[in-house]
Design an enzyme around this catalytic site. Sequence first.
Site, PDB file in Angstrom:
ATOM      1  N   HIS A  65       0.822  -1.215   0.000  1.00 29.15           N
ATOM      2  CA  HIS A  65       0.000   0.000   0.000  1.00 29.15           C
ATOM      3  C   HIS A  65       0.854   1.262   0.000  1.00 29.15           C
ATOM      4  CE1 HIS A  65      -3.054  -2.642   2.449  1.00 29.15           C
ATOM      5  NE2 HIS A  65      -3.047  -2.954   1.157  1.00 29.15           N
ATOM      6  N   HIS A 119      -7.048  -1.262   3.818  1.00 32.77           N
ATOM      7  CA  HIS A 119      -6.441  -1.781   2.597  1.00 32.77           C
ATOM      8  C   HIS A 119      -6.905  -0.870   1.467  1.00 32.77           C
ATOM      9  CE1 HIS A 119      -5.045  -5.694   4.343  1.00 32.77           C
ATOM     10  NE2 HIS A 119      -5.811  -5.195   5.305  1.00 32.77           N
TER      11      HIS A 119
END
Length: 631
Positions: free
Chosen positions: A568, A611
């Site tokens: 990420h 996420h």
Amino acid sequence: MAETHLANLDEVVGKIFDYIIVGGGTAGLCLAARLTEAPETSVLVLEAGGANLNDPDLLRPASYGIHFGNAKYDWNFKTDPQLHCDGNQFIWPRGKGLGGSSAINFLNWTMPPSDEIDDWERLGNPGWNWVNHRRYIKRAEKFVYPPDDERTRNEMRRDDWSSGMEGPLLTSFPSKIPLSEFEVRRTFINLGIPVAPKPLDGDPTGVFFAPETLDPRNATRTYSTTAYYLPNASRPNLHVLVQSTVSKLVLSTDSDNGDLVAANGVEFVHKGIHCAINVGKEVLLCAGSLKSPQILELSGIGSRIVLEKLDISCIVDLPGVGENVQEHVFAGTSFELKDDDVVETLDVLRNPELAAQHMDLHASGEGAYNIGIVGFVFAPLNLLSASASSIHEAALSVYRTKRPEVTEAGGVAEGIKQQWKIQLERLEKGSPGCEFISIPGFFSRPNLPKDGKKYLSISVAMNHMFSRGTIHSISKDPTIDPAFDPHYFEEGIDMQTFVEAMKFLKNKVAKTSPFKDSIGIFSTSIFELIWVLFGGSFIAREVNPGPEVVSDEQIGDWLKNHLSTTFHTAGSCSMLPRDKGGVVDPQLKVYGTSNIRVVDLSVVPLHIATHTQSTVYGIAEQAADIIKGVI
């Protein structure tokens, strides 16, 4: 579904396209589909990887991690040696080919806390707030609600969900949620972690089950290729050219816009052939946080210090390029289940013969390939550790006065200091920076699983890192990766928080019912038997980190050697004011240019507790409206 038509070189060379999109990943294909809704608008997508269309290894869920290290699917990036991790380097898998990382991720579909998106607006970006962000994610999503009996059986509350119903990207729950997921859920609740009140609508603090990017009709992955490209592939104004690595943008002074620089076109290499294509309106960088800053630098946009070392003419001196890099990290832990435990896990797929049998079962909704990763816990440190207040007080004392380190590239420290101020506020109000992910199977290292055994893994993740890294080019050659330096644990609070979360898992979760009742109590290891004789506890058969990893120092050393990226990476082309280290403005336009935008996770100025798949879609959907002039 529309006829699939990938462009060839002859179809695009010599033509001028309104928009050239660099990168056919999660954001790039979304943007291409939205812009070509207008028939008069022409778009060319340049993707460095292959097409990988209708590939069962991508479409089949529960194939977690099999793509990593495979050059067909993964760029297999690697960080620089990390100063605060004993010189270790870490692998950064990223999707290669159409769909980008949405093609190889773990299908997780979660949402950030609403106030953390509002923080983007506080940092100087009007319009980038939770209300808009949620609206644009809903535009992308088509959530398939589970039947009432399934909701009851799986302890799901319909009022927890506020999901899009009209978008192209199907999301749903997998057909199989193992018993172990419910046991983990109940264990955290028994330890005082609440059920998340609105996990998909702005408040994920607590325990919840999350859907996946999954088509429930045939139990296959949905991603930007299936949602945005394939249904629109026959549009005559959409051209997608794969195996095309962009070298740089061709820049000149924009005579109509004062001192601004304009992109006239893009240079790229297609199957060894060097090419250039002109652009009519804009170039849109969607190459991701790891490559978008490199393309800007190779084009002459970035820190003068970095560019001079590479003998690249500095056309736009923009020190924020490649700075303010923020990453999520996790460490996998695994526990061995009792031999008589009947719970279904992913461990059966380690056996090639059994995996083949389960592959045959997949289409019918049965077998291990229909097991999803749905169990999540997002929590502030003060719900996990009695040391939270002292750690946070120390941080308040340090970061109220500390100035961030200015890198050699000349990154603007004032912007990071403003971010730290917001991060301190997050600590004080209990934002969910710590995360636990339940995985029904073995997912940890370095100790390996045993044949025939079943495991339950819980990944411990950190989402609010104070450390800031850099991504900078080291060569004029676009095929040579830039230097990826996340500066892991440069700020001490990151390690302290991580250690406390790990201790909560080892000392509380593993010793609390019903989790502990499923774990093998006895061990066959001589070392572990000696451990028991000298007072060690074996309430849980802990494989990784292992029962010998106990003290803060031991846990810290283990983390330095065995943490992993959560894929990420953000911030390398931050959406901030230019004097605060910004690279793009709130319209996502690169400062000093008239027609270059960045549309990917690199524009996120301050990282969020989630996420990021849904966020990338939300950014791309909002960008499409900005470019069209709708907002």
